[in-house]
Scaffold this motif. Structure first.
Motif, short mmCIF file in Angstrom:
data_model
loop_
_atom_site.label_atom_id
_atom_site.label_comp_id
_atom_site.label_asym_id
_atom_site.label_seq_id
_atom_site.Cartn_x
_atom_site.Cartn_y
_atom_site.Cartn_z
N HIS A 269 -0.78 39.90 73.14
CA HIS A 269 -1.98 38.23 73.31
C HIS A 269 -3.59 38.94 72.95
N PRO A 270 -4.30 38.37 73.30
CA PRO A 270 -5.58 38.82 72.73
C PRO A 270 -5.93 39.27 74.12
N ILE A 271 -5.90 38.79 75.23
CA ILE A 271 -6.19 39.00 76.83
C ILE A 271 -5.30 40.04 76.92
N THR A 272 -4.28 40.62 76.88
CA THR A 272 -3.43 41.88 76.84
C THR A 272 -3.89 42.62 76.38
N LYS A 273 -4.88 42.21 75.09
CA LYS A 273 -4.88 43.51 74.33
C LYS A 273 -6.38 44.43 75.15
N ASP A 274 -7.01 43.32 75.56
CA ASP A 274 -8.47 42.90 76.13
C ASP A 274 -8.21 44.17 77.66
N LEU A 275 -7.50 43.75 77.85
CA LEU A 275 -6.98 44.50 79.32
C LEU A 275 -6.30 46.54 78.88
N GLU A 276 -5.83 46.39 77.74
CA GLU A 276 -5.39 47.86 77.43
C GLU A 276 -7.15 48.88 77.01
N ALA A 277 -7.01 47.67 76.43
CA ALA A 277 -8.75 48.79 76.54
C ALA A 277 -9.78 49.10 77.41
N MET A 278 -9.51 48.29 78.07
CA MET A 278 -10.41 47.96 80.02
C MET A 278 -9.41 49.52 80.85
N ARG A 279 -8.44 49.37 80.38
CA ARG A 279 -7.57 49.90 81.16
C ARG A 279 -7.87 51.75 80.56
N MET A 280 -7.70 51.68 80.09
CA MET A 280 -7.54 53.43 78.96
C MET A 280 -9.74 53.70 79.36
N GLN A 281 -10.60 52.68 78.71
CA GLN A 281 -11.54 53.34 79.26
C GLN A 281 -11.81 53.56 80.87
N THR A 282 -10.74 52.40 82.17
CA THR A 282 -11.58 52.99 83.53
C THR A 282 -10.58 54.38 83.70
N GLU A 283 -9.21 54.63 82.74
CA GLU A 283 -9.07 55.76 83.67
C GLU A 283 -9.97 56.78 82.83
N MET A 284 -10.53 56.31 81.91
CA MET A 284 -10.97 57.77 81.06
C MET A 284 -11.86 57.76 81.98
N GLU A 285 -12.43 57.39 83.05
CA GLU A 285 -14.18 57.63 83.59
C GLU A 285 -13.81 58.05 85.05
#
Length: 489
Positions: free
Chosen positions: A428-444
């Motif tokens: 689902h598009p919203i889950t894909k958005d969240l996956e990108a957010m999760r990777m970004q916040t994990e890196m930060e």
């Protein structure tokens, strides 16, 4: 549909039960719509084919009513729009969404017959219309719609009896499913899914329904996948268990849920949560401090005051006076927070509104505090895998990230991602958005733990070079996707 079967559900009539075991996140069945239309109010802002929200849409050159992303979407939507296009031109204007949906359903039935797919379990004739249960004012509007439909329906199309037309209107009225935008954040239309109509209600259901728009990006429409609903399991379901979904939001008190179900769907709910008024004490409760609770009179006074302030808040929001919204909410919370529980639904609504408005005004630290309080309250009320809880956690995660609170932000994003993997699935598009957010916040977060000073310096420099975009303008607390099925107000 081999995973489900129709059965007589005690006290509910027909329902669906599982024929095998399911686990959280399993898709029990998927079903394409018989037909779907965009709401009247969004006709120029939402693509009539893929239901995406776009800034600039192309208008149908013939009827001037339907709007599309591009020629690809227009070609994809032509099968449904072809007869509608001619009818709108002849009629001189587009009728309301209910009339447009009923017309599309009848054109589809005329073309394909009563069984529209191999997986359809019930015919349109077998679905309940509840016309005899309608109140006088509803019947009046109902008759006006039928009268206007008869003027709109083309003379060269197959003619139907008043009873048949009335039945379809009745089915749409109580079974029309709310269609969301591409990301699942706002209700933008209404459609009909016959198999879904067979799934009964429970205030604490074992399933949830999401709309999957499929993939309609390919230039050649033969490679497009269908818009469909997916019935997904919220937890373990045994073979033989009845499948249920929530027609209304559980955040409502039992009395309000019962009223909505009776007036909108014509039945009395007898689920355990209604019979025992489960969690009603939390939803209208007082704040306990060191074992001491406020009196019932104090709670009632604070509740009444909160309700009064919510009405003023909504007026200010409608006028776009967001600083006044903040002033009203903060003034209210100063008086009610020491009295009302963190699960009180009026207080939760205040926190939700303040979080959204403060994010829009870019006061991110305040917004983060209120969003965290909102999520903590929701966690005590909702099913752990409730989609509304997942979306609230996502919003809180983004707000904390905007406020520079990377640890809490990452935790909220991860919580939201775990919930939406169950309710929406990985594609689902919203889950894909969240996956990108999760990777970004994990890196930060990793960078933050290595060197906090360097992290903040880099973040500040990045934000100066690329300022944060404004949040979407706050919507009414009544907007969005609140109920499973759509009822025209």
């Amino acid at each position: 549909m081999e995973n489900v079967t129709i059965f007589d559900s005690p006290g509910k009539g027909r329902g669906l039960k599982a024929t095998k075991e399911f686990w959280a996140g399993d898709v029990i069945f998927a079903e394409p719509s018989v037909a779907a239309v965009v709401f009247d109010s969004l006709a120029e802002r939402i693509c009539h084919s893929c239901f995406r929200r776009q800034e600039k849409l192309q208008k149908c050159g013939q009827c001037k009513f339907a709007h599309y992303c591009d020629r690809t979407c227009q070609r994809a939507g032509w099968a449904e729009h072809k007869q509608e296009c001619t009818a709108i031109k002849t009629y001189g204007k587009a009728p309301n969404e209910n009339i447009r949906l009923v017309a599309r359903i009848l054109w589809r039935l005329d073309k394909d017959g009563s069984i529209l797919s191999d997986t359809q379990m019930v015919t349109m004739e077998e679905l309940e219309d509840h016309i005899t249960d309608m109140q006088e004012d509803e019947l009046k509007d109902f008759k006006v719609d039928i009268h206007n439909f008869l003027d709109y329906w083309p003379r060269n199309s197959k003619q139907h009896t008043i009873d048949d037309i009335s039945h379809i209107f009745g089915v749409v009225n109580c079974n029309g499913f709310t269609v969301s935008d591409q990301r699942g954040l706002q209700a933008v239309g209404v459609g009909l899914f016959p198999n879904l109509c067979m799934v009964n209600h429970d205030c604490w259901p074992n399933c949830t329904v999401i709309l999957n728009h499929g993939n309609q990006s390919a230039v050649n429409t033969m490679f497009h996948s269908q818009r469909r609903i997916e019935l997904r399991s919220l937890g373990k379901i045994e073979g033989g268990d009845e499948l249920t979904v929530a027609y209304v939001d559980f955040l409502n008190l039992t009395e309000e849920r019962q009223r909505l179900l009776k007036t909108q769907y014509f039945f009395d709910c007898t689920c355990e949560h209604c019979k025992d008024h489960i969690k009603d004490d939390l939803k209208f409760g007082g704040l306990e401090v060191d074992g001491v609770k406020p009196t019932e009179e104090q709670v009632k006074e604070a509740t009444d005051y909160c309700f009064e302030m919510m009405e003023q808040m909504e007026k200010a929001r409608l006028n776009g006076n967001y600083h006044e919204v903040v002033k009203i909410c903060k003034g209210c919370l100063e008086k009610t927070e020491p009295v009302l529980a963190d699960t009180h639904i009026y207080q939760l609504r205040m926190w939700s509104t303040l979080s959204e408005v403060q994010s829009y005004l870019q006061f991110f630290n305040d917004a983060a505090d209120y969003s965290r309080k909102m999520v903590e309250g929701y966690m005590k009320l909702y099913n752990p895998n409730n989609a509304a809880l997942g979306m609230a956690a996502m919003r809180a995660g983004v707000t904390h990230w905007q406020a520079g609170e990377i640890e809490v932000g990452h935790g909220m994003v991860c919580r939201a991602y775990a919930i939406l993997m169950v309710t929406h699935g990985p594609t689902h598009p919203i889950t894909k958005d969240l996956e990108a957010m999760r990777m970004q916040t994990e890196m930060e977060l990793r960078m933050f733990k290595q060197n906090e000073y360097v992290y903040h310096s880099m973040r500040e420099a990045a934000l100066k070079n690329k300022p944060m975009t404004m949040m979407h303008e706050p919507r009414s607390v009544e907007e969005g996707i609140k109920n499973l099925f759509h009822r025209r107000k």
